[in-house]
Design a protein around this motif. Sequence first.
Motif, PDB file in Angstrom:
ATOM      1  N   LYS A  22       0.646  11.655  -4.212  1.00 47.63           N
ATOM      2  CA  LYS A  22      -0.423  10.724  -3.844  1.00 47.63           C
ATOM      3  C   LYS A  22      -1.467  11.422  -2.981  1.00 47.63           C
ATOM      4  N   LEU A  23      -0.998  12.219  -2.024  1.00 51.50           N
ATOM      5  CA  LEU A  23      -1.912  12.939  -1.153  1.00 51.50           C
ATOM      6  C   LEU A  23      -2.735  13.954  -1.947  1.00 51.50           C
ATOM      7  N   ILE A  24      -2.086  14.601  -2.914  1.00 55.99           N
ATOM      8  CA  ILE A  24      -2.810  15.560  -3.763  1.00 55.99           C
ATOM      9  C   ILE A  24      -3.864  14.840  -4.592  1.00 55.99           C
ATOM     10  N   LEU A  25      -3.472  13.684  -5.164  1.00 55.23           N
ATOM     11  CA  LEU A  25      -4.405  12.901  -5.974  1.00 55.23           C
ATOM     12  C   LEU A  25      -5.600  12.440  -5.140  1.00 55.23           C
ATOM     13  N   ILE A  26      -5.329  11.962  -3.943  1.00 56.36           N
ATOM     14  CA  ILE A  26      -6.399  11.508  -3.055  1.00 56.36           C
ATOM     15  C   ILE A  26      -7.348  12.656  -2.734  1.00 56.36           C
ATOM     16  N   THR A  27      -6.793  13.834  -2.439  1.00 52.37           N
ATOM     17  CA  THR A  27      -7.618  14.996  -2.112  1.00 52.37           C
ATOM     18  C   THR A  27      -8.493  15.403  -3.287  1.00 52.37           C
ATOM     19  N   ALA A  62       0.827  -1.206   0.000  1.00 55.67           N
ATOM     20  CA  ALA A  62       0.000   0.000   0.000  1.00 55.67           C
ATOM     21  C   ALA A  62       0.864   1.261   0.000  1.00 55.67           C
ATOM     22  N   PHE A  63       1.922   1.270   0.813  1.00 51.51           N
ATOM     23  CA  PHE A  63       2.785   2.449   0.890  1.00 51.51           C
ATOM     24  C   PHE A  63       3.504   2.716  -0.429  1.00 51.51           C
ATOM     25  N   GLU A  64       3.912   1.661  -1.119  1.00 53.44           N
ATOM     26  CA  GLU A  64       4.679   1.835  -2.350  1.00 53.44           C
ATOM     27  C   GLU A  64       3.804   1.902  -3.592  1.00 53.44           C
ATOM     28  N   SER A  65       2.487   1.697  -3.427  1.00 61.44           N
ATOM     29  CA  SER A  65       1.583   1.765  -4.567  1.00 61.44           C
ATOM     30  C   SER A  65       1.576   3.179  -5.145  1.00 61.44           C
ATOM     31  N   LYS A  66       1.770   3.276  -6.455  1.00 62.76           N
ATOM     32  CA  LYS A  66       1.826   4.585  -7.105  1.00 62.76           C
ATOM     33  C   LYS A  66       0.480   5.041  -7.647  1.00 62.76           C
ATOM     34  N   PHE A  67      -0.428   4.084  -7.837  1.00 60.82           N
ATOM     35  CA  PHE A  67      -1.703   4.479  -8.426  1.00 60.82           C
ATOM     36  C   PHE A  67      -2.903   3.812  -7.748  1.00 60.82           C
ATOM     37  N   PHE A  68      -2.847   2.473  -7.561  1.00 62.05           N
ATOM     38  CA  PHE A  68      -4.032   1.750  -7.091  1.00 62.05           C
ATOM     39  C   PHE A  68      -4.475   2.211  -5.712  1.00 62.05           C
ATOM     40  N   PHE A  69      -3.547   2.232  -4.728  1.00 61.24           N
ATOM     41  CA  PHE A  69      -3.963   2.634  -3.385  1.00 61.24           C
ATOM     42  C   PHE A  69      -4.422   4.093  -3.338  1.00 61.24           C
ATOM     43  N   PRO A  70      -3.702   5.046  -3.959  1.00 58.54           N
ATOM     44  CA  PRO A  70      -4.228   6.425  -3.962  1.00 58.54           C
ATOM     45  C   PRO A  70      -5.620   6.522  -4.589  1.00 58.54           C
ATOM     46  N   LEU A  71      -5.853   5.745  -5.656  1.00 54.96           N
ATOM     47  CA  LEU A  71      -7.173   5.758  -6.286  1.00 54.96           C
ATOM     48  C   LEU A  71      -8.227   5.209  -5.327  1.00 54.96           C
ATOM     49  N   MET A  72      -7.920   4.080  -4.710  1.00 56.17           N
ATOM     50  CA  MET A  72      -8.868   3.474  -3.765  1.00 56.17           C
ATOM     51  C   MET A  72      -9.133   4.403  -2.588  1.00 56.17           C
ATOM     52  N   ALA A  73      -8.085   4.984  -2.014  1.00 55.70           N
ATOM     53  CA  ALA A  73      -8.244   5.888  -0.874  1.00 55.70           C
ATOM     54  C   ALA A  73      -9.049   7.125  -1.266  1.00 55.70           C
ATOM     55  N   GLY A  74      -8.792   7.661  -2.454  1.00 53.65           N
ATOM     56  CA  GLY A  74      -9.522   8.842  -2.901  1.00 53.65           C
ATOM     57  C   GLY A  74     -11.011   8.580  -3.047  1.00 53.65           C
TER      58      GLY A  74
END
Length: 573
Positions: A218-223, A162-174
Amino acid sequence: MRISFSYRSALLILLLGVFTYLYGLDSRFAPKNGDEYPYMHIVRMTADSAQWLPLQSEMDGIKNTKPPLIFWQGIASTHWASEWSLANLRWPSVLYTALTAFFLFLAVRRFSGKTQTGILASLVWLSFFATYRYGRPFLADPPEVFWVSLPFMAILYWGKSAFESKFFFPLMAGVCFGLALFAKSFAYIVPANFALGLYFWRWRQWSIPQVLIRDLYKLILITVLALGVFALWFAMDPYPEAVWSEFVLGENAGKFAARQSSYFMDLLRGGDSIWLLILTTIANAGLFSFVLISSLMQCWRTRRFLNLEEVLLLLLIAAFFIVFSLPSQRSGRYLLPVMPAFAALIALYWDKLPLWGFRIALLLQLLVLSLLLWIGINLQFSQFMGDAGAWTYSYYHWILMAAGILLVLLGLLNRRFTKTISLAACFLVYCGLTSSLAPLEGRLGRYSVETIARLAGRDVWIPCDYRAKDEEYRLLLPGAKLHGYLAKDASDVATLTSAYPLVAVHTSLGTQPALCDSCQIVGQRMEMRARHSNEEIQEMLMGHIGKYLFVNEYLIFTPVATPDLSNLKDVCR
């Protein structure tokens, strides 16, 4: 001494927990928050409009009080209000709570390596009174807690991936955070993203440059994703300016205004102080509050030896506490999304925790069960009965109360079972509370079928002591046209019967209302009073429970002409 939590105990307590959350799900007296009836009103009015948006309401200033997801949920679960009941409105909340408990189990089992610890974390969270109070009624809290918690539980489950995920986890979290905002408020993106930022900071060995280089995007994408989901409300609502003024400015921005003297004085003293925020957050654990305190003390003693997951749990709690200490309106309810983290900490330290916290929990449980038993005995054998019938319990109630008290005593006397029984007894207390008010859910507290049929389509005036109180009466008098008057006037029979053609009035148990010659009683039931004077409370402590805790409610036909409703303020609104 190591005290194990066996699979057999886990299974039995799990079955007890499931029963507890389903028992009395349709009860009007289930522990809840006052928001439930206004939410029901908005669902019913919106469903009547046959449109998903805009949200509809007859209450002054309460329309866009929450994003539409919770109201759409109510519309769907009641099939556009055609199957209107508390059970249909509430079962999605229980489902959200069950899913939160399940994913908490998966996460804790994964990083702890122990299935018992995962089950224990879920059961501890379900045993918290705040979970029971806010996780069953028709409120925005169950979906909010689920969607906010899911990304953090995913990190605990997946770890490095999850920490190293560049796209999937940020997308899921967002998407998850977006659904949480769409259920409760856009403001939750602040503590949620703050907590994620702290997670990444810890994962990068407290290196801010590494977080900026590898995780900031990632944080920007999630926001952006989360706020994009929330912004769908503005895109779909035909009156976005009303959403902005009523929800964004009124419901959220207003919480930063000083409530008493000044912002900084409110921070340090009064009902919205940071100290009360700490107290109410701990009190969310209910009967397990002292167990939670002992767990936090254990965390402090072993602070130099905390593993990664324990640090992450504490960072999540700290992030939400810091953010929600900033608004001038502070409440432990805002920290409900971190209660699963508290439960996980208790489960992780379960075997190491001293017995004193559990013994205090058992003493509190014994006090509550004994009080419920004493009240029940007084009601069962009281000479004051409602005209609708006598207060009578089934044999199952007495068996439940006796079993609960005996089990708690066993936990106090035998240290081998202290911890396990203290957890199980939390659910027994909740069952005892529901069972103690069960007579009011039957014929004693409801109007007859003949009365309901006779009043269908008629204007009826009812007492209101809070907004949308009439939604409760709609469950008792389906089909009637309800209007509210001040509840403090409910016992003034002469005034009410001279003002309204069909009105609900209150009298003390054992007495009947003095009626005019042309007045006629068309229905009666027993109701529980909400407010009492100091003298009445003292009388109840002396054993006069029925006389002061309950009232008779009569529906009376009068010869008065129907007043002009356009010039008459509805107190329920």
